[in-house]
Design a protein around this motif. Structure first.
Motif, mmCIF file in Angstrom:
data_model
loop_
_atom_site.group_PDB
_atom_site.id
_atom_site.type_symbol
_atom_site.label_atom_id
_atom_site.label_comp_id
_atom_site.label_asym_id
_atom_site.label_seq_id
_atom_site.Cartn_x
_atom_site.Cartn_y
_atom_site.Cartn_z
ATOM 1 N N PHE A 159 48.725 49.939 47.210
ATOM 2 C CA PHE A 159 48.643 48.708 48.000
ATOM 3 C C PHE A 159 49.979 48.497 48.700
ATOM 4 C CE2 PHE A 159 45.578 48.395 44.639
ATOM 5 C CZ PHE A 159 44.486 47.760 45.203
ATOM 6 N N ASP A 160 49.926 47.817 49.845
ATOM 7 C CA ASP A 160 51.147 47.626 50.642
ATOM 8 C C ASP A 160 52.104 46.611 50.035
ATOM 9 O OD1 ASP A 160 50.496 49.516 52.571
ATOM 10 O OD2 ASP A 160 49.338 48.070 53.752
ATOM 11 N N ASN A 161 51.591 45.681 49.242
ATOM 12 C CA ASN A 161 52.462 44.680 48.629
ATOM 13 C C ASN A 161 51.795 44.131 47.366
ATOM 14 O OD1 ASN A 161 50.705 42.376 49.519
ATOM 15 N ND2 ASN A 161 51.402 43.074 51.541
ATOM 16 N N ILE A 162 52.535 43.351 46.598
ATOM 17 C CA ILE A 162 52.026 42.826 45.331
ATOM 18 C C ILE A 162 50.869 41.864 45.570
ATOM 19 C CG2 ILE A 162 52.617 41.446 43.296
ATOM 20 C CD1 ILE A 162 55.461 42.499 43.509
ATOM 21 N N LYS A 163 50.994 41.020 46.581
ATOM 22 C CA LYS A 163 49.948 40.029 46.842
ATOM 23 C C LYS A 163 48.614 40.705 47.142
ATOM 24 C CE LYS A 163 48.886 35.913 49.572
ATOM 25 N NZ LYS A 163 49.351 34.998 50.647
ATOM 26 N N GLU A 164 48.653 41.772 47.935
ATOM 27 C CA GLU A 164 47.428 42.499 48.270
ATOM 28 C C GLU A 164 46.807 43.104 47.011
ATOM 29 O OE1 GLU A 164 46.861 46.710 50.294
ATOM 30 O OE2 GLU A 164 47.447 45.221 51.796
ATOM 31 N N LEU A 165 47.656 43.661 46.146
ATOM 32 C CA LEU A 165 47.178 44.257 44.899
ATOM 33 C C LEU A 165 46.517 43.199 44.020
ATOM 34 C CD1 LEU A 165 49.049 46.793 42.653
ATOM 35 C CD2 LEU A 165 48.181 44.695 41.636
ATOM 36 N N GLN A 166 47.178 42.060 43.865
ATOM 37 C CA GLN A 166 46.647 41.018 42.992
ATOM 38 C C GLN A 166 45.368 40.403 43.558
ATOM 39 O OE1 GLN A 166 50.123 38.497 42.552
ATOM 40 N NE2 GLN A 166 50.731 39.542 40.680
ATOM 41 N N THR A 167 45.313 40.234 44.864
ATOM 42 C CA THR A 167 44.099 39.699 45.482
ATOM 43 C C THR A 167 42.906 40.599 45.189
ATOM 44 O OG1 THR A 167 45.350 38.632 47.259
ATOM 45 C CG2 THR A 167 43.012 39.054 47.670
ATOM 46 N N TYR A 168 43.126 41.907 45.275
ATOM 47 C CA TYR A 168 42.044 42.851 45.011
ATOM 48 C C TYR A 168 41.589 42.775 43.554
ATOM 49 C CZ TYR A 168 39.615 47.271 44.242
ATOM 50 O OH TYR A 168 38.688 48.214 43.875
ATOM 51 N N TYR A 169 42.538 42.863 42.626
ATOM 52 C CA TYR A 169 42.162 42.943 41.215
ATOM 53 C C TYR A 169 41.707 41.607 40.638
ATOM 54 C CZ TYR A 169 43.682 47.782 40.703
ATOM 55 O OH TYR A 169 43.791 49.148 40.812
ATOM 56 N N PHE A 170 42.186 40.508 41.203
ATOM 57 C CA PHE A 170 41.768 39.209 40.678
ATOM 58 C C PHE A 170 40.386 38.777 41.175
ATOM 59 C CE2 PHE A 170 46.395 37.796 39.835
ATOM 60 C CZ PHE A 170 46.288 38.190 38.513
ATOM 61 N N GLU A 171 39.827 39.506 42.136
ATOM 62 C CA GLU A 171 38.445 39.244 42.536
ATOM 63 C C GLU A 171 37.562 39.470 41.305
ATOM 64 O OE1 GLU A 171 34.475 39.759 43.533
ATOM 65 O OE2 GLU A 171 35.675 41.535 43.004
ATOM 66 N N MET A 172 36.614 38.569 41.056
ATOM 67 C CA MET A 172 35.936 38.492 39.763
ATOM 68 C C MET A 172 35.358 39.822 39.298
ATOM 69 S SD MET A 172 32.938 35.901 38.470
ATOM 70 C CE MET A 172 33.994 34.490 38.803
ATOM 71 N N ASN A 173 34.615 40.503 40.163
ATOM 72 C CA ASN A 173 33.988 41.765 39.751
ATOM 73 C C ASN A 173 35.038 42.830 39.439
ATOM 74 O OD1 ASN A 173 31.400 40.721 39.983
ATOM 75 N ND2 ASN A 173 31.193 41.369 42.117
ATOM 76 N N ASN A 174 36.074 42.905 40.297
ATOM 77 C CA ASN A 174 37.134 43.888 40.067
ATOM 78 C C ASN A 174 37.902 43.579 38.787
ATOM 79 O OD1 ASN A 174 36.464 45.185 42.447
ATOM 80 N ND2 ASN A 174 38.007 44.110 43.668
ATOM 81 N N TRP A 175 38.110 42.279 38.529
ATOM 82 C CA TRP A 175 38.850 41.878 37.333
ATOM 83 C C TRP A 175 38.078 42.255 36.063
ATOM 84 C CZ3 TRP A 175 43.508 41.095 35.892
ATOM 85 C CH2 TRP A 175 43.812 40.369 34.737
ATOM 86 N N GLN A 176 36.798 41.973 36.052
ATOM 87 C CA GLN A 176 35.992 42.304 34.880
ATOM 88 C C GLN A 176 35.917 43.807 34.675
ATOM 89 O OE1 GLN A 176 34.950 40.215 32.549
ATOM 90 N NE2 GLN A 176 36.003 38.642 33.759
ATOM 91 N N ARG A 177 35.817 44.558 35.770
ATOM 92 C CA ARG A 177 35.783 46.019 35.660
ATOM 93 C C ARG A 177 37.123 46.541 35.130
ATOM 94 N NH1 ARG A 177 33.840 46.927 40.230
ATOM 95 N NH2 ARG A 177 35.708 47.426 41.430
ATOM 96 N N LEU A 178 38.225 45.949 35.594
ATOM 97 C CA LEU A 178 39.539 46.359 35.115
ATOM 98 C C LEU A 178 39.678 46.093 33.621
ATOM 99 C CD1 LEU A 178 42.461 47.326 35.657
ATOM 100 C CD2 LEU A 178 43.055 44.950 36.187
ATOM 101 N N LEU A 179 39.259 44.903 33.174
ATOM 102 C CA LEU A 179 39.376 44.566 31.760
ATOM 103 C C LEU A 179 38.475 45.444 30.897
ATOM 104 C CD1 LEU A 179 39.526 40.649 31.762
ATOM 105 C CD2 LEU A 179 41.419 42.284 31.787
ATOM 106 N N THR A 180 37.328 45.814 31.439
ATOM 107 C CA THR A 180 36.358 46.596 30.663
ATOM 108 C C THR A 180 36.690 48.087 30.672
ATOM 109 O OG1 THR A 180 34.626 44.994 31.204
ATOM 110 C CG2 THR A 180 33.925 47.140 30.375
ATOM 111 N N GLU A 181 36.945 48.627 31.865
ATOM 112 C CA GLU A 181 37.135 50.069 32.010
ATOM 113 C C GLU A 181 38.597 50.490 31.942
ATOM 114 O OE1 GLU A 181 35.196 51.265 35.589
ATOM 115 O OE2 GLU A 181 33.272 50.359 35.026
ATOM 116 N N GLY A 182 39.507 49.573 32.274
ATOM 117 C CA GLY A 182 40.930 49.862 32.209
ATOM 118 C C GLY A 182 41.445 50.643 33.402
ATOM 119 N N PHE A 183 42.749 50.820 33.430
ATOM 120 C CA PHE A 183 43.420 51.604 34.464
ATOM 121 C C PHE A 183 44.379 52.547 33.760
ATOM 122 C CE2 PHE A 183 46.987 52.562 37.202
ATOM 123 C CZ PHE A 183 46.392 52.846 38.428
#
Length: 673
Positions: free
Chosen positions: A506-530
């Motif tokens: 991602f180009d900056n922190i805000k862009e990264l957080q906006t992507y991952y904090f989107e509900m579906n992405n957030w749940q997938r991150l918590l469930t599947e991990g990175f």
């Protein structure tokens, strides 16, 4: 019994993300401050130490401290912001201090950092023990007077005035470290040791070098100061008695071996290891200027250790740009050969994308690392550390440093409703190294890790190096460039790797957080991990029998074009079979021994130390693949700890971090004449 209530309550936290199980170190940093405060003020202070966000939040809900101190590193910066902001909104009377190395240390950098964090009352730069003691002294003397009214009188603390001006006097650095009581010997770290956290020791502080990508030797921290020897010995003995099954220790010294006395410390480490069988690894960062002493230290610490001699780059332009041209690599590389001749393993660190380095000069560094004989070559990107010279605006402009951001493995979570994601800023291109070359290097680095460090192809690479004078790096490049028609799984596997290498940024922190904090992405991150790609793609090979089979078939197809030797066939046979199923380990299934008759020269590529000079290819021998019961039980406990039942991928990935060869047999041999 003393029933007098403490006059001041202080919570000190060295937070880590605890959403997924990890390999964390004890909070030695804040424990040193806690021990100093207790030594000076006894029952007048109540000091509690925290590592995990949930425990800190719960404690604050139950009892609000007067002061909350948060240690700040690039791996927990956003977590601190999320927790600190929430605490300040809910409990505005708590005075919040941050401290640690991850901050620019020029006045404008300090001011900008504090301004972005409205919850933050002050930042404590450099070492925290002495300034914190002085702060509490004033607090106790001026009971009832707000802390910020006298903060300006204590060096080390930075804060903004009501008008937004920076108020800061650089701190006085402790010259006599014996003033700091040992948090180990006073029991302050017992709960963390018993919880399985990795013991962390200091024998000295400071670094005389000025490597621009590092914060170890910045400004005030250049002077190297020593802790008393008796304290170090007593700490190691204490930890060995309290947690004898702890498999890892870490020494946080920037240059272990810089002092003659470090040889004696290494000797004591070796003695403790000899009577503590579970202690398999003690990580140190060796001195950059004392190769002969490093050799003696490695000998004394025991053969299970792999001394680290970090070369970073062999490009003279890059060496000058990062201020490492005063570190003589020739003597270090000569030492590697000497250590290897005595049967020891040696590791190195290599960085990719340093200013002035090119793609070709990076490949040259890797070829040198292979030729010299490093057994473990840890290749990584350049992380931009706040506070380092490389991270400042001048360096970015001078070398055309273009960076992007990606999430850190395991550095995310939701704690009592508080969401946080930490990321890392990494160089993705420079004036001499473009981003497409970086992406190609990402695949290259994983193949180095898999084939050499993890050992999947090491016997093959050693054979081709001897048989065809082919540097291991050049065979790895062939793997990348070979036509994969006829190997559909491998073709898809590599294409997926390259796509992820491009898409994870991602180009900056805000862009990264906006992507991952989107509900579906957030749940997938918590469930599947990175996960780091080294671990995630290696795990895929380990868990998928069909993919692994095709991988070895693809490699054999390349190698047989170079030689038709029977040895090549035997190497592939043993390499394919040297695999233990994670599920078999987890389910405690019987793991069968395997036995293969091979030529003696074949054996030399798997177990070189077992060849005693008979030579030749006519003598046959037997390679035996045996499971080490103790090792298997340790791996099983890690798989359970990391949740194999619910997420196999994550559990295997986390197990590979400390045990890179977790799912391989122990090899032994017998010779028949």
């Amino acid at each position: 019994m003393n029933n007098i209530s403490p006059r001041v309550c202080i919570y000190l936290a060295d937070l880590v993300h605890s959403h997924t199980p990890g390999n964390y170190v004890v909070p030695l940093n804040v424990a040193n401050i806690a021990g100093y405060l207790i030594k000076e003020y006894g029952n007048d202070v109540e000091v509690r130490i925290f590592k995990y966000p949930e425990a800190l939040i719960e404690a604050i809900e139950n009892k609000q401290p007067d002061i909350l101190g948060l240690s700040n590193y690039f791996w927990n910066n956003e977590l601190n912001m999320a927790i600190g902001g929430c605490v300040a909104r809910k409990f505005p009377k708590i005075f919040i201090i941050m401290g640690g190395p991850s901050i620019r240390t020029d006045p404008e950098g300090i001011k900008s950092f504090i301004k972005r964090r409205e919850f933050l009352d002050s930042y404590l730069l450099f070492e925290g023990e002495k300034p914190f003691v002085r702060l509490i002294n004033k607090f106790l003397q001026d009971d009832g007077i707000p802390i910020d009214s006298y903060l300006k009188d204590i060096s080390g603390f930075a804060f903004l005035s009501a008008q937004g001006n920076l108020i800061y006097t650089p701190p006085e650095i402790l010259n006599d470290l014996s003033d700091i009581p040992s948090p180990y010997l006073h029991g302050l770290l017992d709960e963390f040791l018993l919880d399985g956290l990795i013991p962390l020791f200091e024998s000295n502080r400071g670094c005389p070098f000025s490597c621009t990508f590092c914060t170890w030797g910045i400004g005030a921290l250049k002077k190297v100061r020593k802790f008393p020897l008796d304290r170090i010995y007593d700490e190691m003995e204490y930890v060995a008695r309290l947690v004898p099954k702890s498999p890892f220790w870490i020494f946080a010294d920037a240059n272990f071996g810089i002092f003659p006395r470090d040889v004696e410390i290494a000797k004591r480490i070796g003695e403790i290891k000899a009577k503590t069988p579970s202690l398999s690894r003690v990580t140190i960062w060796t001195s950059k200027i004392k190769p002969e002493r490093n050799k003696e230290i490695a000998r004394l610490m025991g053969k299970l250790e792999r001394p680290l001699i970090a070369i970073q780059t062999c490009d003279p332009v890059a060496q000058k740009n990062i201020k490492r041209d005063n570190i003589k690599q020739e003597s270090a590389l000569r030492l590697v050969r000497e250590i290897k001749q005595e049967g020891w393993e040696v590791s190195t660190d290599v960085l990719c994308g340093l200013p002035g380095e090119t793609y070709e000069s990076h490949l040259k560094t890797l070829r040198i690392a292979f030729d010299v004989g490093f057994d473990f070559i840890d290749v990584g990107n350049v992380v931009m550390l706040p506070g380092s010279e490389l991270e400042n605006n001048e360096s970015r402009d001078k070398f055309g440093l273009r960076t992007k951001f990606r999430i850190r493995q395991g550095s995310y979570g939701e704690y009592n409703g508080i969401k946080a994601i930490d990321c890392e800023e990494i160089i993705r291109s420079t004036t001499s190294f473009n981003e497409n070359e970086m992406i190609r290097c990402r695949l290259l680095h994983w193949l180095v890790w898999l084939s050499w460090n993890a050992g999947f192809l090491k016997p093959l690479l050693l054979f081709l190096h001897r048989e065809s004078q082919l540097n291991p790096l050049d065979f790895i490049l062939k793997i990348m460039d070979e036509d994969k028609t006829g190997f559909p799984r491998i073709k898809e596997f590599f294409e997926k790797f390259l796509k992820e290498s491009r898409d994870e940024w991602f180009d900056n922190i805000k862009e990264l957080q906006t992507y991952y904090f989107e509900m579906n992405n957030w749940q997938r991150l918590l469930t599947e991990g990175f996960a780091k790609m080294n671990f995630s793609y290696t795990t895929e090979l380990i868990l998928c029998h069909e993919l692994r089979g095709e991988f070895y078939g693809f490699l054999y197809n390349i190698a047989k074009k170079m030689t038709s030797s029977n040895i090549l066939q035997e190497i592939f046979l043993i390499s394919r079979e040297n695999h233990i199923s994670p599920r078999d380990i987890f389910e405690n299934n019987t793991i069968s021994e395997k036995e293969y008759h091979v030529l003696q020269e074949t054996l030399s590529y798997f177990l070189p130390s077992s060849i005693t000079g008979q030579g030749g290819t006519t003598n046959s021998c037997c390679i035996m693949l045996k499971p080490d019961d103790s090792k298997v039980e340790t791996i099983r406990s890690y798989l359970i700890k990391c949740g194999f039942m619910t997420n196999q991928n994550h559990a295997v990935q986390k197990t590979l971090e400390p045990f890179i060869k977790a799912f391989q047999y122990d090899l032994s041999c017998s010779t028949n004449h």
